[in-house]
Design a protein around this motif. Sequence first.
Motif, PDB file in Angstrom:
ATOM      1  N   ALA A  59       0.830  -1.215   0.000  1.00 41.84           N
ATOM      2  CA  ALA A  59       0.000   0.000   0.000  1.00 41.84           C
ATOM      3  C   ALA A  59       0.858   1.256   0.000  1.00 41.84           C
ATOM      4  O   ALA A  59       0.566   2.226  -0.708  1.00 41.84           O
ATOM      5  N   GLY A  60       1.931   1.236   0.797  1.00 44.53           N
ATOM      6  CA  GLY A  60       2.795   2.412   0.877  1.00 44.53           C
ATOM      7  C   GLY A  60       3.452   2.744  -0.450  1.00 44.53           C
ATOM      8  O   GLY A  60       3.586   3.920  -0.816  1.00 44.53           O
ATOM      9  N   SER A  61       3.863   1.709  -1.194  1.00 40.47           N
ATOM     10  CA  SER A  61       4.516   1.962  -2.485  1.00 40.47           C
ATOM     11  C   SER A  61       3.541   2.604  -3.473  1.00 40.47           C
ATOM     12  O   SER A  61       3.918   3.490  -4.252  1.00 40.47           O
ATOM     13  N   ALA A  62       2.279   2.175  -3.443  1.00 41.76           N
ATOM     14  CA  ALA A  62       1.288   2.753  -4.356  1.00 41.76           C
ATOM     15  C   ALA A  62       1.014   4.212  -4.011  1.00 41.76           C
ATOM     16  O   ALA A  62       0.967   5.080  -4.898  1.00 41.76           O
ATOM     17  N   LEU A  63       0.836   4.495  -2.734  1.00 39.74           N
ATOM     18  CA  LEU A  63       0.590   5.876  -2.322  1.00 39.74           C
ATOM     19  C   LEU A  63       1.799   6.757  -2.625  1.00 39.74           C
ATOM     20  O   LEU A  63       1.652   7.919  -3.041  1.00 39.74           O
ATOM     21  N   LEU A  64       2.997   6.206  -2.428  1.00 39.47           N
ATOM     22  CA  LEU A  64       4.210   6.970  -2.725  1.00 39.47           C
ATOM     23  C   LEU A  64       4.319   7.282  -4.215  1.00 39.47           C
ATOM     24  O   LEU A  64       4.694   8.405  -4.602  1.00 39.47           O
ATOM     25  N   LEU A  65       3.988   6.312  -5.061  1.00 37.53           N
ATOM     26  CA  LEU A  65       3.991   6.558  -6.508  1.00 37.53           C
ATOM     27  C   LEU A  65       3.021   7.684  -6.862  1.00 37.53           C
ATOM     28  O   LEU A  65       3.318   8.542  -7.706  1.00 37.53           O
ATOM     29  N   GLY A  66       1.842   7.651  -6.247  1.00 36.02           N
ATOM     30  CA  GLY A  66       0.871   8.711  -6.495  1.00 36.02           C
ATOM     31  C   GLY A  66       1.393  10.073  -6.089  1.00 36.02           C
ATOM     32  O   GLY A  66       1.205  11.073  -6.797  1.00 36.02           O
ATOM     33  N   MET A  67       2.105  10.131  -4.946  1.00 35.78           N
ATOM     34  CA  MET A  67       2.685  11.395  -4.484  1.00 35.78           C
ATOM     35  C   MET A  67       3.767  11.899  -5.453  1.00 35.78           C
ATOM     36  O   MET A  67       3.814  13.075  -5.794  1.00 35.78           O
TER      37      MET A  67
END
Length: 316
Positions: free
Chosen positions: A147-155
């Motif tokens: 989940a963190g990697s996906a949110l980080l990509l979005g950021m």
Amino acid sequence: MNELQQLNESHGLLLVFVNVLLEQIGLPVPAYPTLIVTGALAMQSKPLLGAGVLVAMFACLIADTLWYFAGKRYGGVLLKSICKISLSQDTCIRQGLNVYDRVGPRAMLLSKFLPGAGALVTTVAGMNATPFALFMRYSLAGSFIWAGSALLLGMLFTDAIIPLLGWLTGYLPLAIGSVLLALGLFIGWKYWKRRRLMKRTSKVPRITVPQLLALRDTDDMPLIIDVRPKFHTAVVEGIPGALSISLEEPLDPWLDQLSDVDMVFYCACPNELSAALLAEKLRARGLTRGKALIGGLDAWREAHPDQDIPGQAATA
């Protein structure tokens, strides 16, 4: 675009929770793109980032715990049910067991990045009676990484994603059509690969359970070889006395022993694919006296659940 931002602020966390939970339970509703979009939109409302990670982790933990206890109770039956919906159902069980056999519960750290692998690996963890506290640690860590990697990509790519979302809002039918076309092409490619593999392995000779049993106590009794991964043979009992040679291990140590014997290979997989693949590998090395057992371990148990075959060597 303002409407999308307002929707994310009012219902974004609920959407993330439902989407992640449904995907991790096994439904074909990808949650990773949702998390990426959430990460991009949350740059304008940063408290949503931390909450988004926690909500996604909680949804993953619920699904993982369900699969863990289901695997502990139903084991191989559940694995087959999971793999029936896989695009690679003939190799699904073998690949899942092999991954867990090699790396253990650490497989949960990255399994969520592969469609369907999260449910498969957590089910195998339950089958293997992995301690629940250890399972929880790896489940939470894997969920955070995913989940963190996906949110980080979005950021990181918010400047590209926000305009893209605006364009997609204006051309929604075209966007949906493109996604469906890409999905259709992917499914078609996977189906073509599977049919090609099935056609190739169909050339390996087959033998039925009644034919095998008719050979017992005769000079023509073949050597029975269990092709299942080592982890699976330790958890689920196979045909008594069978020699265990997994599909992934080196064949060189076995060549002399198998060079002058008839062999019957069996697995616990659809279309006895693993058995046929090992027979195919040995044929390439000049050992052509092998057949795959039709129906594998399931056919053996259905026909003669308590039947033993004497005279087999358990080890090399």
